[in-house]
Design a protein around this motif. Structure first.
Motif, PDB file in Angstrom:
ATOM      1  N   ILE A 265       0.840  -1.048   0.137  1.00 51.56           N
ATOM      2  CA  ILE A 265       0.058  -0.016  -0.162  1.00 51.56           C
ATOM      3  C   ILE A 265       0.865   1.446   0.001  1.00 51.56           C
ATOM      4  CG2 ILE A 265      -1.529   1.276   1.228  1.00 51.56           C
ATOM      5  CD1 ILE A 265      -2.749  -1.484   2.379  1.00 51.56           C
ATOM      6  N   LYS A 266       0.425   2.238  -0.751  1.00 49.37           N
ATOM      7  CA  LYS A 266       1.516   3.549  -1.032  1.00 49.37           C
ATOM      8  C   LYS A 266       0.437   4.651  -0.432  1.00 49.37           C
ATOM      9  CE  LYS A 266       3.376   2.164  -5.302  1.00 49.37           C
ATOM     10  NZ  LYS A 266       3.063   0.727  -5.602  1.00 49.37           N
ATOM     11  N   ILE A 267      -0.676   4.635  -0.231  1.00 44.18           N
ATOM     12  CA  ILE A 267      -1.674   5.828   0.173  1.00 44.18           C
ATOM     13  C   ILE A 267      -2.537   5.385   1.198  1.00 44.18           C
ATOM     14  CG2 ILE A 267      -3.002   7.636  -0.361  1.00 44.18           C
ATOM     15  CD1 ILE A 267      -1.701   7.836  -2.928  1.00 44.18           C
ATOM     16  N   LEU A 268      -2.700   6.055   2.265  1.00 42.60           N
ATOM     17  CA  LEU A 268      -3.836   5.685   2.990  1.00 42.60           C
ATOM     18  C   LEU A 268      -4.903   6.873   2.674  1.00 42.60           C
ATOM     19  CD1 LEU A 268      -2.295   5.311   6.753  1.00 42.60           C
ATOM     20  CD2 LEU A 268      -3.347   3.590   5.458  1.00 42.60           C
ATOM     21  N   PRO A 269      -6.233   6.321   2.451  1.00 41.44           N
ATOM     22  CA  PRO A 269      -7.105   7.358   1.832  1.00 41.44           C
ATOM     23  C   PRO A 269      -7.461   8.195   2.901  1.00 41.44           C
ATOM     24  CG  PRO A 269      -8.141   5.396   2.001  1.00 41.44           C
ATOM     25  CD  PRO A 269      -6.731   4.956   2.348  1.00 41.44           C
ATOM     26  N   LYS A 270      -7.963   9.460   2.471  1.00 42.68           N
ATOM     27  CA  LYS A 270      -8.071  10.465   3.493  1.00 42.68           C
ATOM     28  C   LYS A 270      -9.496  10.359   4.186  1.00 42.68           C
ATOM     29  CE  LYS A 270     -10.786  13.671   0.128  1.00 42.68           C
ATOM     30  NZ  LYS A 270     -10.631  12.870  -0.735  1.00 42.68           N
ATOM     31  N   GLU A 271     -10.372   9.160   3.486  1.00 46.19           N
ATOM     32  CA  GLU A 271     -11.693   8.763   4.167  1.00 46.19           C
ATOM     33  C   GLU A 271     -11.542   7.926   5.431  1.00 46.19           C
ATOM     34  OE1 GLU A 271     -12.019  10.023   0.101  1.00 46.19           O
ATOM     35  OE2 GLU A 271     -10.664   8.792   0.939  1.00 46.19           O
ATOM     36  N   ILE A 272     -10.327   7.561   5.496  1.00 49.41           N
ATOM     37  CA  ILE A 272      -9.899   6.737   6.881  1.00 49.41           C
ATOM     38  C   ILE A 272     -10.123   7.678   8.104  1.00 49.41           C
ATOM     39  CG2 ILE A 272      -7.454   7.309   7.078  1.00 49.41           C
ATOM     40  CD1 ILE A 272      -7.155   4.267   7.614  1.00 49.41           C
ATOM     41  N   GLY A 273     -10.092   8.959   7.939  1.00 49.21           N
ATOM     42  CA  GLY A 273     -10.491  10.055   8.941  1.00 49.21           C
ATOM     43  C   GLY A 273     -11.783   9.964   9.610  1.00 49.21           C
ATOM     44  N   ASN A 274     -12.594   9.157   8.593  1.00 50.61           N
ATOM     45  CA  ASN A 274     -14.034   9.058   9.087  1.00 50.61           C
ATOM     46  C   ASN A 274     -14.124   7.999  10.034  1.00 50.61           C
ATOM     47  OD1 ASN A 274     -14.727  11.208   7.100  1.00 50.61           O
ATOM     48  ND2 ASN A 274     -15.168   9.416   5.546  1.00 50.61           N
ATOM     49  N   ILE A 291       0.886  10.461   5.298  1.00 52.87           N
ATOM     50  CA  ILE A 291      -0.301  10.404   6.071  1.00 52.87           C
ATOM     51  C   ILE A 291      -1.392  11.346   5.808  1.00 52.87           C
ATOM     52  CG2 ILE A 291      -0.987   9.573   8.403  1.00 52.87           C
ATOM     53  CD1 ILE A 291       1.789   8.905   9.085  1.00 52.87           C
ATOM     54  N   PRO A 292      -2.382  11.095   5.398  1.00 55.85           N
ATOM     55  CA  PRO A 292      -3.458  12.265   5.533  1.00 55.85           C
ATOM     56  C   PRO A 292      -3.467  13.032   6.638  1.00 55.85           C
ATOM     57  CG  PRO A 292      -4.589  10.097   5.378  1.00 55.85           C
ATOM     58  CD  PRO A 292      -2.928   9.750   5.392  1.00 55.85           C
ATOM     59  N   SER A 293      -4.039  14.263   6.496  1.00 54.04           N
ATOM     60  CA  SER A 293      -4.110  15.067   7.638  1.00 54.04           C
ATOM     61  C   SER A 293      -5.058  14.696   8.444  1.00 54.04           C
ATOM     62  CB  SER A 293      -4.143  16.479   7.395  1.00 54.04           C
ATOM     63  OG  SER A 293      -5.268  16.541   6.218  1.00 54.04           O
ATOM     64  N   THR A 294      -6.103  13.893   7.789  1.00 54.18           N
ATOM     65  CA  THR A 294      -7.550  13.764   8.395  1.00 54.18           C
ATOM     66  C   THR A 294      -7.138  12.681   9.465  1.00 54.18           C
ATOM     67  OG1 THR A 294      -7.890  11.921   6.664  1.00 54.18           O
ATOM     68  CG2 THR A 294      -8.762  14.090   6.466  1.00 54.18           C
ATOM     69  N   ILE A 295      -5.900  11.865   9.603  1.00 54.04           N
ATOM     70  CA  ILE A 295      -5.664  10.956  10.667  1.00 54.04           C
ATOM     71  C   ILE A 295      -5.969  11.723  12.020  1.00 54.04           C
ATOM     72  CG2 ILE A 295      -3.349  11.486  11.202  1.00 54.04           C
ATOM     73  CD1 ILE A 295      -4.701   8.089  10.300  1.00 54.04           C
ATOM     74  N   ASN A 297      -8.231  13.107  13.197  1.00 53.50           N
ATOM     75  CA  ASN A 297      -9.838  12.663  13.645  1.00 53.50           C
ATOM     76  C   ASN A 297      -9.819  11.593  14.376  1.00 53.50           C
ATOM     77  OD1 ASN A 297     -10.377  15.063  11.933  1.00 53.50           O
ATOM     78  ND2 ASN A 297     -11.040  13.790  10.377  1.00 53.50           N
ATOM     79  N   LEU A 298      -8.897  10.842  14.488  1.00 58.88           N
ATOM     80  CA  LEU A 298      -9.177   9.332  15.112  1.00 58.88           C
ATOM     81  C   LEU A 298      -8.434   9.371  16.459  1.00 58.88           C
ATOM     82  CD1 LEU A 298      -7.687   7.168  12.161  1.00 58.88           C
ATOM     83  CD2 LEU A 298     -10.069   7.800  12.502  1.00 58.88           C
ATOM     84  N   LYS A 299      -9.454  10.145  17.228  1.00 58.33           N
ATOM     85  CA  LYS A 299      -8.958  10.238  18.616  1.00 58.33           C
ATOM     86  C   LYS A 299      -9.301   9.250  19.613  1.00 58.33           C
ATOM     87  CE  LYS A 299     -10.069  15.205  17.810  1.00 58.33           C
ATOM     88  NZ  LYS A 299      -8.538  15.277  17.758  1.00 58.33           N
ATOM     89  N   ASN A 300      -9.810   8.260  18.888  1.00 56.95           N
ATOM     90  CA  ASN A 300     -10.020   6.662  19.905  1.00 56.95           C
ATOM     91  C   ASN A 300      -9.091   5.773  19.550  1.00 56.95           C
ATOM     92  OD1 ASN A 300     -12.457   7.516  21.511  1.00 56.95           O
ATOM     93  ND2 ASN A 300     -13.568   7.574  19.764  1.00 56.95           N
TER      94      ASN A 300
END
Length: 476
Positions: A265-274, A291-295, A297-300
């Protein structure tokens, strides 16, 4: 074809009484009596199938056994003596079509009945038998004569009835028939180690799945329809040949664990932040460069593994993942540690070894819950005194760097059982405060050109510490 002469058209003799001669509505309850498909008149049936005549909504509901061919069936219909029915009851019909039967009396009044076809669900036993036969080289060793499935390896059931789990690891199974979606209570499926080349898309229709493990196969892609599995909590895809993760994974908001390590895998999709309910994200040993900036969001998320990738920097947003306890970033190409690292106050394990890091931010002092810290094999030239504030540490590795000295504050880390200071070629003196570390089991000093080792450090050997040092270095 069975003889039509066996068809029976029942008749009833009755007297119809009407209170209103002008009313031409048909008293259907007296005219249409019964609707049945007799097995002895229909080759595709093993048992008689009775239709349910509903005079309120004017329908005939027929429930056939699973997968019955209804394209050419003969119905045996019971009507009143003074009534007629169309289509005629002595003709075969295709019940895949939207059929309507019309019952008419002598006076011309009539009523239409819509045919509604239903199929009984396939038994879970027969589904698994079909699955067994779809994989003729399997090593399941199921006794197919045992319809209870009680002794079938890997089959878990609730109260001995519905199949709730299947553990089919390394059983040489790769094909999943369409009927597999009929396992409507299946919540856990483990099919790792089966050399599977294609993700079976039918699995995306098993919407009861909560745990799905397909690691150690040869999968090259995941279908976009993966988000059909809206109840999924655990998705394990490690050790495959995946090059990407579909963006639709961001729709499975109930996901708590994702394992995608050891892929391409080369990219983690930004949607992973959902995936705000995510608790574990393991993506080590891939080719991830960003690593997408949306990471953030994963506060848990409590555990994030990104070791052995191609990261050149850690986005500061990763430091918004304030529940992190385990962060693995070893064997990347990192040159710096963001100062925001100090926000991860819950961190217990931090591995930044084998990168190109040149300095340690003083903000590291706030990581007071750290138990293990690895900074080995970097290019660090200065070890700050703030390391001495991490008093819960039991494991500290600073070996294979370019430090010119070790801070005396390391003597505050009295819970340490492992300390690696080896191969720092510019250090010539060891702080005597290291002698305070009475719980040490292993102290590595190989490759450090020390003039001597302080006597109180050498004395640690008397309490069980193994000291690994260059030959000939004296204690004094």
């Amino acid at each position: 074809m069975k003889s039509l002469t066996k068809l029976v058209l029942y008749s009833l003799l009755f007297v119809a009484v009407s209170c209103n001669n002008d009313n031409t509505a048909l008293d259907s309850e007296e005219k249409l009596i019964d609707f049945v498909f007799q097995a002895n008149l229909n080759d595709g049936l093993d048992v008689d199938v009775n239709g349910t005549v509903n005079h309120l909504d004017k329908s005939i509901v027929i429930s056939f056994p699973h997968a019955t061919d209804v394209s050419n069936l003969l119905a045996t219909i019971e009507i009143a003596a003074n009534a007629a029915i169309s289509p005629k009851s002595d003709t075969f019909q295709n019940y895949n079509e939207n059929l309507t039967y019309t019952v008419t009396t002598e006076d011309g009044s009539f009523q239409e009945y819509k045919i509604i076809i239903d199929f009984e669900p396939q038994s879970e036993y027969s589904i698994l038998v079909e699955f067994y036969h779809a994989n003729p080289n399997n090593t399941l060793n199921w006794n197919l004569e045992d319809e209870t499935m009680e002794n079938w390896y890997g089959v878990g059931r609730f109260n001995g009835e519905k199949v709730t789990s299947l553990f089919l690891e390394s059983k040489n199974v790769t094909d999943f028939p369409e009927s597999f979606e009929g396992l409507t209570d299946l919540s856990k499926l483990v099919i790792s180690g089966n050399e599977m080349n294609v993700f079976p898309e039918i699995l995306t229709q098993v919407k009861s799945l909560q745990h799905l493990r397909l690691s150690e196969n040869n999968l090259v892609s995941i279908p976009e329809s993966i988000d059909n599995l809206s109840n999924l909590e655990v998705l394990e895809l490690a050790s495959n040949l995946l090059e990407s993760i579909p963006t639709t994974i961001g729709n499975i908001v109930g996901l708590e664990e994702i394992g995608i390590s050891r892929n391409k895998i080369k990219i983690l999709p930004k949607e992973i932040g959902n995936l705000v309910n995510l608790r574990r994200l393991w993506s080590a040993q891939n080719q991830i460069a960003n690593i997408p900036s949306t990471i953030g969001n994963l506060k848990n998320v409590t555990s994030f593994a990104l070791g052995r990738n191609q990261l050149k920097k850690v986005p500061p947003e990763i430091c918004d993942m304030t529940s992190l306890r385990y962060l693995q970033l070893f064997e990347n190409q990192l040159e710096a540690i963001p100062k925001e690292i100090g926000q991860l106050s819950e961190l217990e394990n931090l591995d930044l070894g084998e990168n190109k890091i040149t300095s340690i931010p003083t903000e590291i002092k706030t990581l007071t819950n750290l138990i293990t810290l690895s900074l080995k094999n970097n290019e660090i030239s200065f070890f700050p005194e703030e390391l001495g504030q991490l008093t819960r540490l039991t494991y500290l590795s600073l070996g294979y760097n370019q430090g010119d000295s070790f801070p005396a504050a390391l003597g505050n880390l009295t819970d340490l059982t492992f300390l690696d200071l080896s191969y720092n070629p510019n250090v010539t003196n060891l702080p005597s405060a290291i002698g305070n570390l009475v719980n040490l089991k292993d102290l590595y000093l190989y490759g450090v050109p020390l003039d001597h080792i302080p006597q109180n450090v050498c004395n640690l050997e008397n309490t069980g510490t193994a000291i690994f040092k260059n030959q000939g270095v004296p204690c004094q």
